[in-house]
Design a protein around this motif. Structure first.
Motif, PDB file in Angstrom:
ATOM      1  N   ASP A  81       5.128  -7.236  14.746  1.00 15.68           N
ATOM      2  CA  ASP A  81       5.623  -6.269  13.762  1.00 15.68           C
ATOM      3  C   ASP A  81       4.440  -5.369  13.431  1.00 15.68           C
ATOM      4  O   ASP A  81       3.289  -5.742  13.652  1.00 15.68           O
ATOM      5  CB  ASP A  81       6.144  -6.974  12.513  1.00 15.68           C
ATOM      6  N   THR A  82       4.714  -4.216  12.883  1.00  9.51           N
ATOM      7  CA  THR A  82       3.663  -3.229  12.613  1.00  9.51           C
ATOM      8  C   THR A  82       3.146  -3.350  11.181  1.00  9.51           C
ATOM      9  O   THR A  82       3.930  -3.534  10.247  1.00  9.51           O
ATOM     10  CB  THR A  82       4.225  -1.813  12.836  1.00  9.51           C
ATOM     11  N   LYS A 133       1.963  -2.051   7.736  1.00  7.84           N
ATOM     12  CA  LYS A 133       2.381  -0.885   6.947  1.00  7.84           C
ATOM     13  C   LYS A 133       1.395  -0.660   5.804  1.00  7.84           C
ATOM     14  O   LYS A 133       0.643  -1.558   5.445  1.00  7.84           O
ATOM     15  CB  LYS A 133       3.782  -1.126   6.414  1.00  7.84           C
ATOM     16  N   PRO A 134       1.396   0.526   5.225  1.00 10.55           N
ATOM     17  CA  PRO A 134       0.518   0.759   4.063  1.00 10.55           C
ATOM     18  C   PRO A 134       0.948  -0.110   2.884  1.00 10.55           C
ATOM     19  O   PRO A 134       2.142  -0.350   2.693  1.00 10.55           O
ATOM     20  CB  PRO A 134       0.700   2.237   3.744  1.00 10.55           C
ATOM     21  N   VAL A 155      -3.053  -3.109   2.917  1.00 16.78           N
ATOM     22  CA  VAL A 155      -2.052  -3.091   3.983  1.00 16.78           C
ATOM     23  C   VAL A 155      -0.997  -4.151   3.700  1.00 16.78           C
ATOM     24  O   VAL A 155      -1.222  -5.099   2.950  1.00 16.78           O
ATOM     25  CB  VAL A 155      -2.694  -3.336   5.370  1.00 16.78           C
ATOM     26  N   PHE A 206       2.017  -6.660   5.666  1.00 20.61           N
ATOM     27  CA  PHE A 206       2.561  -7.194   6.914  1.00 20.61           C
ATOM     28  C   PHE A 206       3.381  -8.443   6.604  1.00 20.61           C
ATOM     29  O   PHE A 206       3.262  -9.026   5.526  1.00 20.61           O
ATOM     30  CB  PHE A 206       1.450  -7.479   7.943  1.00 20.61           C
ATOM     31  N   THR A 247       0.257  -8.705   1.102  1.00 19.79           N
ATOM     32  CA  THR A 247      -0.552  -7.524   0.819  1.00 19.79           C
ATOM     33  C   THR A 247      -1.996  -7.973   0.968  1.00 19.79           C
ATOM     34  O   THR A 247      -2.388  -8.999   0.414  1.00 19.79           O
ATOM     35  CB  THR A 247      -0.307  -6.994  -0.610  1.00 19.79           C
ATOM     36  N   VAL A 267      -3.282   0.295   9.424  1.00 22.44           N
ATOM     37  CA  VAL A 267      -1.860   0.642   9.378  1.00 22.44           C
ATOM     38  C   VAL A 267      -1.425   1.072  10.782  1.00 22.44           C
ATOM     39  O   VAL A 267      -2.122   1.827  11.448  1.00 22.44           O
ATOM     40  CB  VAL A 267      -1.607   1.766   8.348  1.00 22.44           C
ATOM     41  N   GLY A 268      -0.284   0.558  11.222  1.00 17.46           N
ATOM     42  CA  GLY A 268       0.237   0.885  12.548  1.00 17.46           C
ATOM     43  C   GLY A 268      -0.135  -0.129  13.618  1.00 17.46           C
ATOM     44  O   GLY A 268       0.403  -0.094  14.722  1.00 17.46           O
TER      45      GLY A 268
END
Length: 151
Positions: free
Chosen positions: A70-71, A73-74, A81, A83, A123, A130-131
């Motif tokens: 999975d990517t 994210k902010p 970040v 996830f 978090t 990110v990404g």
């Protein structure tokens, strides 16, 4: 005591066993034979400086593990970040890690500093950019491959 009849059957039994033994490789699946001949399921290369390994998996190994990513994210409000919790690993000392996927079929362990875990999401104040893809299914298998085969 052995009878003559049993002794006559011994060469026949040996021939049958030999025929079965030599026919076994023909029963193997072509893809499994190709994998062992061309590449290993996992190639583990330790970084001498960091001690963290770079794990390269064969496509067949990725399919067997049903590995998913999975990517990143902010984080909320742009801080840190975010996830999935499924990506988070703890080592024996309680440090937190994720496996990132920087290139196709390549995985590396990266440290994270967790600030909050809530509703299946993590978090982190320190972690992958990110990404970046992080492993959410089969991370424990990568961790095992790194420490069992990567010595």
């Amino acid at each position: 005591m052995t009878s003559k009849r049993t002794l006559r059957r011994l060469p026949v039994a040996a021939a049958v066993c030999a025929a079965l033994l030599f026919s076994l490789p023909a029963c193997a699946q072509p893809s499994a034979m190709a994998e062992t001949a061309s590449e290993a399921a996992a190639k583990v290369e330790k970084n001498a400086t960091t001690g963290i390994a770079r794990i390269t998996l064969s496509q067949r190994a990725i399919e067997r593990l049903e590995l998913l990513t999975d990517t990143v994210k902010p984080g909320p409000g742009g801080a840190g970040v975010l996830f999935p919790y499924a990506a988070l690993l703890y080592d024996a000392q309680g440090k937190t890690w994720v496996y990132i996927n920087p290139e196709p079929r390549v995985y590396e362990r990266q440290p994270v500093t967790v600030t909050k875990i809530e509703a299946g999401a993590v978090t982190a104040s320190v972690g992958p950019a990110v990404g970046t893809p992080v492993v959410t299914v089969a991370a424990a298998e990568l961790f095992g491959a790194e420490f069992v085969t990567g010595k």
